[in-house]
Design a protein around this motif. Structure first.
Motif, mmCIF file in Angstrom:
data_model
loop_
_atom_site.group_PDB
_atom_site.id
_atom_site.type_symbol
_atom_site.label_atom_id
_atom_site.label_comp_id
_atom_site.label_asym_id
_atom_site.label_seq_id
_atom_site.Cartn_x
_atom_site.Cartn_y
_atom_site.Cartn_z
ATOM 1 N N GLU A 131 -93.153 132.662 -6.021
ATOM 2 C CA GLU A 131 -93.778 133.197 -4.809
ATOM 3 C C GLU A 131 -94.387 132.070 -3.986
ATOM 4 O OE1 GLU A 131 -97.066 136.552 -3.421
ATOM 5 O OE2 GLU A 131 -96.571 136.284 -5.540
ATOM 6 N N GLY A 132 -94.027 132.027 -2.717
ATOM 7 C CA GLY A 132 -94.518 130.987 -1.831
ATOM 8 C C GLY A 132 -93.781 129.670 -1.947
ATOM 9 N N MET A 133 -92.701 129.610 -2.762
ATOM 10 C CA MET A 133 -91.937 128.381 -2.972
ATOM 11 C C MET A 133 -90.561 128.498 -2.326
ATOM 12 S SD MET A 133 -94.115 126.662 -4.798
ATOM 13 C CE MET A 133 -93.173 125.311 -5.511
ATOM 14 N N THR A 134 -90.043 127.368 -1.852
ATOM 15 C CA THR A 134 -88.696 127.313 -1.281
ATOM 16 C C THR A 134 -87.948 126.099 -1.830
ATOM 17 O OG1 THR A 134 -89.392 125.993 0.620
ATOM 18 C CG2 THR A 134 -89.439 128.411 0.872
ATOM 19 N N VAL A 135 -86.633 126.115 -1.661
ATOM 20 C CA VAL A 135 -85.805 124.980 -2.051
ATOM 21 C C VAL A 135 -85.801 123.976 -0.905
ATOM 22 C CG1 VAL A 135 -83.517 124.206 -2.753
ATOM 23 C CG2 VAL A 135 -84.375 126.433 -3.518
ATOM 24 N N LYS A 136 -86.178 122.741 -1.170
ATOM 25 C CA LYS A 136 -86.267 121.714 -0.135
ATOM 26 C C LYS A 136 -84.959 120.941 0.013
ATOM 27 C CE LYS A 136 -90.462 122.795 0.756
ATOM 28 N NZ LYS A 136 -90.772 123.508 2.026
ATOM 29 N N ASN A 137 -84.363 120.536 -1.093
ATOM 30 C CA ASN A 137 -83.083 119.837 -1.012
ATOM 31 C C ASN A 137 -82.437 119.820 -2.395
ATOM 32 O OD1 ASN A 137 -84.993 117.660 -1.911
ATOM 33 N ND2 ASN A 137 -83.096 116.475 -1.914
ATOM 34 N N VAL A 138 -81.175 119.454 -2.439
ATOM 35 C CA VAL A 138 -80.460 119.327 -3.711
ATOM 36 C C VAL A 138 -79.797 117.960 -3.743
ATOM 37 C CG1 VAL A 138 -80.072 121.802 -3.878
ATOM 38 C CG2 VAL A 138 -78.319 120.371 -2.846
ATOM 39 N N ARG A 139 -79.497 117.511 -4.945
ATOM 40 C CA ARG A 139 -78.864 116.204 -5.141
ATOM 41 C C ARG A 139 -77.758 116.349 -6.177
ATOM 42 N NH1 ARG A 139 -82.248 110.803 -6.744
ATOM 43 N NH2 ARG A 139 -82.445 110.642 -4.488
ATOM 44 N N PHE A 140 -76.658 115.640 -5.952
ATOM 45 C CA PHE A 140 -75.551 115.640 -6.914
ATOM 46 C C PHE A 140 -74.774 114.341 -6.719
ATOM 47 C CE2 PHE A 140 -73.901 117.281 -3.010
ATOM 48 C CZ PHE A 140 -72.578 116.904 -2.955
ATOM 49 N N GLY A 141 -73.689 114.166 -7.458
ATOM 50 C CA GLY A 141 -72.881 112.958 -7.318
ATOM 51 C C GLY A 141 -71.423 113.238 -7.565
ATOM 52 N N VAL A 142 -70.578 112.374 -7.001
ATOM 53 C CA VAL A 142 -69.145 112.409 -7.267
ATOM 54 C C VAL A 142 -68.714 111.001 -7.657
ATOM 55 C CG1 VAL A 142 -68.673 114.335 -5.719
ATOM 56 C CG2 VAL A 142 -68.530 112.013 -4.841
ATOM 57 N N THR A 143 -67.580 110.901 -8.347
ATOM 58 C CA THR A 143 -67.108 109.592 -8.796
ATOM 59 C C THR A 143 -66.612 108.781 -7.606
ATOM 60 O OG1 THR A 143 -64.937 110.524 -9.269
ATOM 61 C CG2 THR A 143 -66.497 110.425 -11.075
ATOM 62 N N GLU A 144 -67.000 107.519 -7.569
ATOM 63 C CA GLU A 144 -66.658 106.651 -6.447
ATOM 64 C C GLU A 144 -65.165 106.354 -6.374
ATOM 65 O OE1 GLU A 144 -68.336 105.275 -4.054
ATOM 66 O OE2 GLU A 144 -70.453 105.545 -4.544
ATOM 67 N N GLU A 145 -64.573 105.987 -7.531
ATOM 68 C CA GLU A 145 -63.234 105.425 -7.508
ATOM 69 C C GLU A 145 -62.159 106.451 -7.183
ATOM 70 O OE1 GLU A 145 -64.192 106.794 -11.640
ATOM 71 O OE2 GLU A 145 -65.185 105.615 -10.083
#
Length: 809
Positions: A543-557
């Motif tokens: 209650e009173g909280m929200t999602v601010k951002n998310v983080r993930f990754g993908v393989t570079e090569e």
């Protein structure tokens, strides 16, 4: 009697190749005869490819020179100085087989490959053939770094005289071994001797003179003391495909398409010749790696194999698709102290990978109790990272096995959780019923869960510790009594696994593509390139909280083609989801998308996620969270052409906590279900048809125990219900643009105006403020931005609105 050690099947996984280094008894010797300053014996290992030495090989030796620094690894240039000689060649960047072939092509009569790793100076490499090893026709052996350095002073730039001798020492055991201490009994010296095989070498067990288990996906030597004279191998991999990768000639190209079944049977051993027997144990050296639906058993007979009344299920704690295990196994032979004879039968159902056995013996040992905690099955933290005020219930469950022959009649397991200073923040002890020798206790859920309302941010460690006593005799092996786990309490971040910035020693936390370890076909023979993968998180105080951002990754090569990652957040029902998460068990609450070819640092991609439902996504509005609710953060990969886009993950099928078992969620999920409180935790994974959100809308996504998806979700206090204002009147043009963006305002009241521009990772790249505007057009200089898609956040006194901005150059 049947002693059953039940295996936990993880999930089907892609067969992978493992390397191995070997440090065993001196199995072969290189003897320097001249010059006198170097004279002596130097241990070596013979390669399983090329000419196999069985006697002595004499010649002149020198270090090869390929003319390209470091000159002696034979990887980059033509060798010019080894014609008619034994060539010393250093390890380097190319395969062992390639080095041997380079030496042969240069006229060498044999090759000695030197370990070049000074951190393991006495280690002798085990040599794998690689892609061209089958073309080598000369002998190849390996030598340690220290010994090669000793010879290098003269042999690099000069010649030395050597004999390479095949020397195999007989087994050497103490007086406790009553059978198997004689060459030819249990060491498979040169072959089966008096042992027999059921189903034949073409489809089950076969004698292998170097102890090597090969195949398209297997490259393993057993590290037994008498591997020099061979070992027995059951490589279902090799028997299935004859060493050819399935897909060319396909599975079944070998003698037996997996799964295959076969038995290795000992001679009947007369026990009446022995007296004063305390307790008999079978001991043998084994190396194995399990795939799904693989099983290993020991059957015993007292009447020469007419009947087999006693069965022990072996290696039941093996983790499917984990690294190979090399160990000495000890099995109590209950009741055989008074038997006239014993016959042993090693039975294997091989559904890929292998089981190798050597140095089988029977020992007369004192009775003991030894209860181990099984590393393949224990409840690790439900979330590796959790915000301080969101700590949720943590169940505990662990399997244990009694390796001894005495019953553990006083048995308990204690879980203790400590902070970084070592101070205990939670402890509980679970008592267990008596556990007989060589039996398993599995799936006992602790009566008490860890249900803390909050913890200060920081690092925490936990341990399971078993305490076992038998009639006053204490557990005799403390090395297998403890299993550890860890978790992190944060200010505002959820995550099921670390990111690349969290640890100093990345070798312990090696990220890999989420598709590693899995082959899925989506209605076609080729591997699917569209994927859905998600992580579950529990919000206790939403209650009173929200999602601010998310983080993930993908393989570079692997990201050579453009494509999208569609990110969706679902509210998920609290149900038994071990069989998958169906569309009607989730509700969409947030969404955003990323164009993957515009992302610079692909291992740490930060994005904002916005409120969404079945009608669409509401840009600028944050996702509002609820109390005591589970959420799944899901990633859909949609490459537009070329290779698949691989999300980063950690291998959770490993038995080593440092490389993933700490983030293996299936046991904790099982504990929730068994206690009547089912809850979605861990990673879910499924192939898609085209990778779009519409495609995913009808897809059931299954629980995934091979890898743990890396991602993070940051939460925070709600910004305020009046911040976003969709009624603000303005327009942005031209769009796309390359140099300037015009923002035409039509505000109801005079206001200061702030314009922020964010890239696809959620990073603010431009920020400019104007004062006292109402119905003006302002010009934003965007010349510094590179080609890509951006988000403009335009703030006024009446709230803010977001607009997309496309830059083309």
């Amino acid at each position: 009697m049947k002693k059953v050690f039940t295996q936990k099947i993880v999930l089907t996984a892609l067969l992978a190749v493992c390397g191995l280094f070997l440090q065993a008894q001196v199995v072969n010797t290189l003897t320097v005869t001249s010059p006198a300053s170097l004279a002596g014996d130097y241990p070596v290992n013979i390669a399983p490819y090329g000419q196999q030495l069985t006697g002595s090989f004499t010649g002149t030796a020198t270090f090869a020179d390929d003319g390209v620094a470091p000159n002696t690894d034979a990887c980059d240039g033509d060798i010019t100085n080894v014609t008619g000689k034994i060539a010393f060649i250093d390890r380097g960047t190319c395969e062992f087989g390639a080095k041997s072939l380079a030496g042969e092509n240069a006229g060498a009569v044999a090759v000695v490959i030197c370990n070049n790793d000074a951190t393991t100076p006495d280690l002798i490499p085990a040599l794998a053939a690689g892609a061209v090893g089958d073309m080598v026709n000369i002998p190849t052996v390996a030598m340690s770094y220290n010994n090669c350095q000793t010879l290098r002073a003269i042999a690099e730039g000069g010649d030395i005289e050597v004999d390479i001798n095949y020397v195999c020492l007989p087994p050497s055991y103490g007086p406790e071994v009553i059978w198997g201490q004689v060459t030819g009994q249990g060491d498979f010296a040169g072959g089966l001797n008096d042992w027999t095989v059921v189903n034949g070498a073409d489809s089950s067990w076969y004698y292998e003179p170097t102890g090597y288990a090969g195949g398209a996906f297997t490259n393993d030597f057993i590290n037994s003391p008498t591997v020099c004279n061979g070992a027995m191998v059951f490589s279902s991999d090799l028997l299935d495909n004859a060493g050819t990768f399935p897909g060319s000639t396909g599975s079944g190209a070998g003698g037996c398409a997996a799964p295959c079944t076969g038995s290795l049977i000992s001679p009947t051993i007369d026990l009446t010749q022995f007296s004063d027997l305390d307790a008999l144990f079978l001991q043998f050296h084994q190396r194995f790696r399990h795939f799904a639906q693989t099983s290993s058993s020991l059957l015993l007979s007292k009447n020469g194999g007419v009947t087999w009344p006693d069965t022990f299920v072996l290696n039941g704690d093996a983790v499917v698709n984990a690294a190979s295990i090399d160990e000495v196994s000890t099995i109590p032979l209950f009741g055989y102290e008074d038997a006239n004879s014993i016959t042993m039968r090693f039975e294997h159902v091989g559904n890929y990978y292998f089981w190798s056995i050597d140095d089988v013996r029977i020992s007369n040992l004192p009775s003991f109790v030894d209860v181990q905690l099984n590393s393949n099955w224990y409840a690790a933290p439900t979330q590796w990272r959790t915000p301080a005020d969101q700590i949720t219930e943590q169940p505990f469950i662990t399997d244990m096995f009694n390796n001894g022959n005495l019953t553990a009649d006083d048995l308990s397991v204690t879980v203790d959780v400590t902070d970084a200073a070592g101070t205990s923040v939670f402890t509980t002890t679970q008592t267990y019923p008596a556990l007989p020798g060589f039996e398993l206790n599995e799936n006992t859920v602790f009566d008490e869960v860890m249900n803390l309302s909050s913890l200060p941010p920081g690092d925490y460690n936990g341990t399971y510790t078993v305490n076992a006593i038998s009639g006053g005799v204490t557990d005799n092996n403390a090395d297998n009594n403890t299993i550890g786990f860890s978790f992190v309490v944060t200010d505002d971040v959820y995550s099921n696994a670390p990111n690349a910035m969290d640890v100093a020693d990345l070798s312990l936390f090696a990220m890999e593509p989420n598709t590693d370890g899995s082959i899925f076909a989506n209605g076609a023979s080729q591997e699917a390139i569209f994927w859905s993968s998600g992580s579950c998180y529990r919000v206790r105080n939403g209650e009173g909280m929200t999602v601010k951002n998310v983080r993930f990754g993908v393989t570079e090569e692997e990201q050579v083609a453009s494509g999208f990652i569609h990110i969706q957040l679902y509210e998920v029902s609290d149900a038994d989801l071990s069989q998958g998460l169906a569309p009607d068990e989730r509700v969409l609450v947030g969404a955003t998308s990323v164009v993957i070819d515009t992302v610079m640092d692909k291992s740490l991609i930060d994005v904002q996620i916005f409120k969404a439902d079945e009608t669409g996504t509401f840009a600028g509005e944050e996702v509002e969270l609820k109390d005591n609710t589970s959420y799944m953060l899901t990633f859909l990969t949609q490459p537009l052409a070329g290779d698949q886009i691989d999300l980063l993950s950690y291998p959770s099928s490993s038995t080593t906590a440092a490389t993933g078992r700490n983030w293996y969620h299936f046991p904790a999920q099982n504990a929730f279900i068994a206690s009547g409180n089912p809850r979605p935790i861990g990673t879910f994974f499924e192939p898609l048809i085209d990778g779009t959100p519409a495609d995913f809308a009808s897809t059931t996504i299954d629980f995934y125990a091979i890898n743990t998806l890396y991602n993070e979700m940051t939460i925070g206090m709600e910004s305020g219900v009046n911040d976003f204002n969709g009624d603000i009147s303005l327009s942005v043009y031209p769009n796309p643009t390359s140099n300037f963006a015009n923002i035409a305002l039509n505000l109801d009241n005079t206001s200061d105006v702030q314009v922020e521009v964010f890239d696809v990772q959620g990073r603010r790249v431009l920020d400019k403020t104007w004062t006292g505007l109402q119905q003006e057009t302002i010009v934003m200089n965007v010349q510094s931005l590179t080609t890509g898609t951006y988000s403009m956040k335009i703030k006024t006194d009446d709230g803010f609105v977001t607009k997309p901005l496309v830059i083309t150059k």
